[in-house]
Structures are given as C-alpha cells and as structure tokens.
Write a protein that holds these residues in place. Structure first.
Motif, PDB file in Angstrom:
ATOM      1  N   MET A 248     -13.474 103.493  76.914  1.00 41.41           N
ATOM      2  CA  MET A 248     -14.832 103.766  76.442  1.00 41.41           C
ATOM      3  C   MET A 248     -14.833 104.859  75.381  1.00 41.41           C
ATOM      4  O   MET A 248     -15.601 104.824  74.420  1.00 41.41           O
ATOM      5  N   GLU A 249     -13.945 105.829  75.580  1.00 47.56           N
ATOM      6  CA  GLU A 249     -13.840 106.917  74.617  1.00 47.56           C
ATOM      7  C   GLU A 249     -13.469 106.337  73.249  1.00 47.56           C
ATOM      8  O   GLU A 249     -14.090 106.629  72.220  1.00 47.56           O
ATOM      9  N   CYS A 250     -12.476 105.459  73.278  1.00 47.80           N
ATOM     10  CA  CYS A 250     -11.975 104.847  72.055  1.00 47.80           C
ATOM     11  C   CYS A 250     -13.061 103.944  71.444  1.00 47.80           C
ATOM     12  O   CYS A 250     -13.305 103.954  70.235  1.00 47.80           O
ATOM     13  N   PHE A 251     -13.740 103.225  72.315  1.00 42.16           N
ATOM     14  CA  PHE A 251     -14.764 102.312  71.841  1.00 42.16           C
ATOM     15  C   PHE A 251     -15.948 103.096  71.251  1.00 42.16           C
ATOM     16  O   PHE A 251     -16.537 102.686  70.255  1.00 42.16           O
ATOM     17  N   GLY A 252     -16.234 104.223  71.882  1.00 40.16           N
ATOM     18  CA  GLY A 252     -17.313 105.089  71.377  1.00 40.16           C
ATOM     19  C   GLY A 252     -17.009 105.534  69.952  1.00 40.16           C
ATOM     20  O   GLY A 252     -17.883 105.550  69.080  1.00 40.16           O
ATOM     21  N   ASP A 253     -15.750 105.866  69.691  1.00 36.39           N
ATOM     22  CA  ASP A 253     -15.348 106.271  68.335  1.00 36.39           C
ATOM     23  C   ASP A 253     -15.556 105.123  67.360  1.00 36.39           C
ATOM     24  O   ASP A 253     -16.026 105.315  66.236  1.00 36.39           O
ATOM     25  N   MET A 254     -15.181 103.920  67.815  1.00 40.01           N
ATOM     26  CA  MET A 254     -15.305 102.762  66.930  1.00 40.01           C
ATOM     27  C   MET A 254     -16.775 102.505  66.569  1.00 40.01           C
ATOM     28  O   MET A 254     -17.122 102.299  65.408  1.00 40.01           O
TER      29      MET A 254
ATOM     30  N   ARG B 171     -23.168 109.267  72.208  1.00 40.90           N
ATOM     31  CA  ARG B 171     -22.825 110.240  73.241  1.00 40.90           C
ATOM     32  C   ARG B 171     -22.006 109.553  74.328  1.00 40.90           C
ATOM     33  O   ARG B 171     -22.332 108.450  74.736  1.00 40.90           O
ATOM     34  N   ARG B 172     -20.945 110.211  74.773  1.00 40.61           N
ATOM     35  CA  ARG B 172     -20.113 109.608  75.823  1.00 40.61           C
ATOM     36  C   ARG B 172     -20.402 110.310  77.137  1.00 40.61           C
ATOM     37  O   ARG B 172     -20.251 111.522  77.239  1.00 40.61           O
ATOM     38  N   ILE B 173     -20.840 109.546  78.139  1.00 42.58           N
ATOM     39  CA  ILE B 173     -21.088 110.138  79.451  1.00 42.58           C
ATOM     40  C   ILE B 173     -20.093 109.473  80.397  1.00 42.58           C
ATOM     41  O   ILE B 173     -20.384 108.466  81.034  1.00 42.58           O
ATOM     42  N   LEU B 174     -18.900 110.057  80.422  1.00 44.02           N
ATOM     43  CA  LEU B 174     -17.785 109.347  81.060  1.00 44.02           C
ATOM     44  C   LEU B 174     -17.528 109.813  82.485  1.00 44.02           C
ATOM     45  O   LEU B 174     -16.760 109.184  83.217  1.00 44.02           O
TER      46      LEU B 174
END
Ligand code: GTP
Ligand code: MG
Length: 576
Positions: A281-287, A299-302
């Motif tokens: 998800m972190e990587c996808f959030g960047d994309m 925003r990432r709420i992981l």
C-alpha cells in the motif's frame, strides 16, 4: 491453441468469475430493468464507466464543440456536466459512448500536454484544448453514424449534475410538505447520491484499475460502502477495494480445460501478510501520488486494523478510501444493498435517521468514540427485523436460502455466503406502517433498549446477552466474533439514548400538533425539521421511559468537541 493464448484466456476467465464481465447490452438492460441484483448493478456500472470519459472544458457552452469533436470516435449516448468549485469554477463533461471500444478510441487519441511538464498517463480524465488558431467554437464535421444525431444536443446534456439543493431550499421544501411521511420521502429524494455521482465513483475506481493493468491484468478495483449500497448521500466518500489478482472470493467455475502447467514466477512473499499489505500500500500510495491525474492529498493510514490510503480526486471532487484487504466490507455492502431493495421504506427511513444523528452531533465524519454511520444503519436494520411484523428478514434467513452459486469465502476465510436471489429468499412483509410511524417506533424502541446488557444480532434478528463490556454491541454480521460498534464509548452510547428519547418526545408532540392549520405549518419548523434542530437547543425532555437524568445534551456536546480536538480514542468504522 498455444499456451500463451490459453493463459490469456485463463486470465479472462478469472476475471469473468470474479465479477461478471457484462456486455454493453446486458449492462444497459440490467440498469434499466429496475431492480438489478448487486452483481448486475456493480457489473453494469463498471461497464458504463468503461464506456465513459471525463473532459475538462471551459464551460458547459463548450458542449457542442466537444460533442462534435468526440463524435468522430463513436456514438455518444449521454453527457453530464458538473462543476468543481474552487476559486474559479472548473467545468467538466462526462461523455458516455455506446461501446467500450469507442471510449477507448477517444482516450487513445489523447495527446501529451506539450505546454506543461508532467508524466503523460493514459486515463479517462482529459481536457479539451482550444482549437489552434481559432477563437470562437467552429464545429468540426460530425463524421460518425451517431444514432442520436436527430436529438437536439441539449437533450443529451444534463447541466451542473452534482449541484445539491442548498440547505435553505431543502428546509423550505420540507416545511411545505403535506406530512412527516412526505418529509421523509423528500429528504431521501433530494439528498441521495444521484446517477452522476455513482458514475463518477465508478470512473475513479476504473482509473485505479487501469493504471496498474499492465502489470496486473486481473486487477479489480471495486467500489463498496455507501457509494453502491443505496444508502449514500450526495458528496459521500468512495470506499474502494483493490485486488491485484481480482480475487473477491467468488466461486471459480472450471472451463472444462485442465489448468495451465505454466505458472508465473512471483516475488517471494514477506512472512507476515499484514506487513506485506502495508508495504504494497505504501508503494501504491506513492504511485497514485506521483502519476495518477487528479489524485492529490494522498495520506497513508497503514496502522489501522484495515490499512487504507486516503486521497482526494480533484477532477471528481471526491474523497477516496482505498483498501486492499477488506473484502468482508464489500460483501457487507451487498447485504445492505439487498436490504434496501427488499422494502421501499428502508432507505428513506435510514436517511432521516442518519440526518437526525448528524444534526444532533451523534455521528461525525471522522472516526472516533462516536457511533459510525454504518453502526447506525445496523441499528435501523435490526429495528426493522425485530418488529412484530418484520420489514426485513434476518441474515440467517438469507444464509438459509443460499445456493451453490452464492458461495463466497474471502482469502482470509470469512464466509460471506448468503442467498442473493430475493425471489428465492421469498420474504414478504405484512407490515403496513407508514414512514412516520416507523420513525417514531425506531426512537421509542431504542429509548427502551438495554444497551447495558444486550447485544444486537442481525444474523438472528434478536437480542443476545452481551459477551463483553463494550458500551454498545452489534454483532458483526459477517465476522460474528467481532463487534461493529466496539469503538462507541459509554458516554456516546448514553448520549444516543438521550437523543433517541428526545426525538421520540418531539415526534410524539408533532402527532398531537398535526391538527395545526396549514398556514401555521408553513411558517415554522415542524415534523422532521424539529428533529434536525441544532444540538445546543436540545434539552432533556420529560421522562417517558427512564428516570430523569440531570444532564444537558449541550454539555455532552462540548465534551465531545474537546475529545475530538485531542484525537479519537479508537479507530471506528470499518476497523471493527
Ligand atoms: P458513509 O461513508 O458514512 O456514507 O457510510 P458507509 O456505509 O460508506 O460507511 P464506511 O465508509 O464507514 O464503511 C464502508 C463500508 O464498509 C460499509 O458500508 C460496510 O459495508 C463496511 N463496513 C464498515 N464497518 C464495518 C464493520 O465493522 N464490519 C463489516 N463487516 N463491514 C464494515
Ligand atoms: Mg463510506
């Protein structure tokens, strides 16, 4: 047939069984037939999104020029204009083609923006550049065989399709209604998510899906929650679940051919599934942040139980919550969709109750120790199940009606199997209560409900002994060891009891005042409007059901505001 082709065919089959791939005709038919089932509804809307593009224009006046330019790619069957309001209004037109290929041709014709920097990305979001060397809108020749060419262009276009009725006009409509019954209906009619709102949400999902389709050809992005369950209001957020492998737990049927012996090499999994999802998800959030047009404020709420990526879509003016591991939420939306379809009173009633809860500060857009809209909706569904003449069946009854084709088990083993065919479920309510009667009964019912000792089960449609000390306990219908309302604090549960009691009192007095002449009713707030008054005005009413408590609701409201400034105590909503 060579293996490569077979593999490609397997991917197609995989998709087919994950969510039915609808032909254009089937999609249109299921949408126009009136009561599509959930799969048909979702499948139809997905194809509709694939047939659509969104084009930024200078104003709705650009429509004729845009229509003529875009008609060269195919037959345009619908057009919806909307505005996103910033400092200046930004105008967009959503064009619907009659086939997916026509929309693809329009997108493929798109050129990179030579004037500005930015990575060119193929997506259904485009802008309409002024014709070179031309000031006025000189129309390009219409070269297609458009079936709608005999229609005046303006008949195809709906203008400002996301504008909501402003508060004052809504209140005036409600004041002018013939009775509470009509007020409930009007509120639903004027505030529910409209067709364009649904189209825009499915386009946001399609954009995400298409962005990764090169590497993950079977990827699926499914909208769920209030955007699709029929309980959404205009402006509601979009809950989205993304599956790289398209897997949603649907039963896979064999195509009669042996499975391929050629297996994809894959990267080794991290040992812990949760950290792997977080990393993806972190990587996808960047994309999303770096490449997807329109996506901003990522925003990432992981760390939440269900990790999510939140973002804003500036071309759709939409808040999106994207998850990768919340399939039970997706199937829960199907259950709510079915409940809404079973009886026409369910959705209008829920809208009024949600609006009342919002008006008295019981619900709040951010998660916290207060009741979520989802839990509140569960309270409404349970109320409708437990009536002497039930309006809704229990989930257990739906499970009993399941056939082999209804089997759904998510990858983490959650059984989401229940009968999807309402005719087969065969539930028919004999309850003839009006919406205003049901509204009053709802408030009376929860005024008397023993939240202290009892839990609510929608599966069984009855109360159970509470298994732990949570202030409010609603058995999660799909994961029955969990409590949907675990986040609700004792104070908030108490506040709910006070507010339902107040609401019952207000509505009872309304019934007494129903003989007021119509002229007097026009001038002052009455019926639902009295339920929606500002919380500071609410006071404890003479006790009908409980011993009086010397607490002012406004005091509790202040307390909640203090709590909210110090941050939520627990993550509520989809994290139960
Ligand atoms: P609004 O966003 O407030 O308009 O309502 P919503 O129904 O979309 O609620 P929310 O965004 O909080 O949750 C999205 C969907 O996830 C809900 O409609 C449910 O289908 C599902 N969901 C939320 N909380 C839970 C839960 O605790 N358990 C399960 N099984 N599903 C949940
Ligand atoms: Mg939602």
């Amino acid at each position: 047939m060579n293996n490569l082709m077979r593999r490609a065919q397997n991917v197609q089959l995989w998709r087919k069984y994950c969510v039915k791939q609808y032909t254009t005709e089937a999609a249109s038919a299921s949408l126009s037939r009136g009561k599509p089932n959930y799969d048909e509804f979702i499948g139809g809307r997905q194809v509709q999104a694939q047939r659509s593009i969104v084009v930024q224009v200078s104003s709705e006046k650009s429509y004729s020029e845009l229509y003529n330019y875009c008609s060269r790619f195919g037959s345009i069957v619908g057009a919806h204009h909307y505005c996103v309001r910033h400092d200046d209004d930004l105008h967009y037109i959503l064009l619907e083609y009659s086939t997916v290929n026509e929309a693809s041709a329009a997108i493929d014709s798109g050129a990179a923006n030579g004037d500005l920097s930015g990575v060119p990305v193929r997506s259904p979001f485009l802008w309409f550049k002024a014709a070179p060397g031309r000031r006025g809108p000189k129309l390009a020749a219409n070269t297609n065989n458009n079936n709608n060419s005999q229609l005046p262009l303006s008949d195809l276009l709906s203008v400002d399709g996301t504008r909501q009725l402003d508060q004052a006009s809504l209140l005036s409509q409600l004041r002018g209604a013939a009775g509470i019954e009509q007020q409930v209906q009007l509120l639903h009619e004027h505030t529910q998510l409209n067709d364009l709102g649904v189209r825009m949400r499915f386009l946001a999902a399609l954009q995400v899906q298409q962005a990764i389709s090169g590497m993950f050809p079977a990827a699926q992005a499914h909208p769920f929650g209030s955007s699709v369950n029929g309980f959404g209001r205009m402006g509601c957020d979009l809950d989205l679940i993304l599956r790289f492998d398209g897997e949603t737990g649907l039963r896979k049927e064999s195509d009669g051919e042996p499975p391929s012996r050629l297996i994809y090499h894959t990267k080794e999994n991290l040992s812990n599934g949760r950290s792997q999802t977080q990393r993806h998800m972190e990587c996808f959030g960047d994309m999303l942040h770096l490449f997807l047009p329109g996506v901003c404020h990522v925003r990432r709420i992981l760390q939440a139980r269900v990790p999510i990526i939140k973002y804003h879509h500036e071309h759709l003016n939409l808040e999106v919550d994207l998850s990768m591991s919340n399939l039970s939420g997706f199937y829960m939306s199907e259950l709510l969709y079915m409940f809404g379809e079973i009886d026409p009173r369910v959705r209008p009633l829920t809208f009024s109750i949600r609006r009342w809860a919002q008006a008295c500060g019981l619900t709040n857009p951010s998660p916290g120790r207060w009741i979520s809209n989802f839990s509140l909706t569960c309270l409404v569904m349970y109320f409708l199940q437990q009536l002497r003449q039930p309006i809704l069946p229990t989930i257990g009854a739906l499970v009993k009606a399941a056939e082999a084709k209804d089997v759904r088990v998510t990858e983490d083993g959650i059984n989401c199997t229940f009968g999807r065919d309402l005719e087969r479920v065969g539930f028919q309510s004999r309850n003839t209560s009006s919406l205003s009667e049901l509204l009053l009964q709802f408030f009376e019912f929860y005024s008397q409900f023993d939240f202290h000792n009892r839990a609510i089960s929608l599966n069984e449609g009855r109360q159970l002994a509470k298994p732990d000390h949570s202030a409010m306990y609603i058995v999660n219908p799909l994961e029955q060891l969990l409590n949907v309302s675990k986040n609700v604090s004792l104070e908030e549960c108490e506040r709910l009891r006070i507010e339902v009691r107040n609401a019952a009192w207000i509505l009872e007095s309304e019934v007494e005042n129903s003989t007021l002449p119509e002229s007097e009713r026009q001038d002052e707030a009455w019926g639902l409007l009295n339920l929606f008054k500002h919380p500071e005005k609410a006071v404890i009413r003479p006790n009908m059901f409980f011993k009086p408590r010397m607490v002012e609701v406004s005091d509790l409201f202040e307390e909640q505001q203090q709590q909210s400034t110090t941050g939520p105590a627990s993550d509520g909503g989809a994290t139960a």
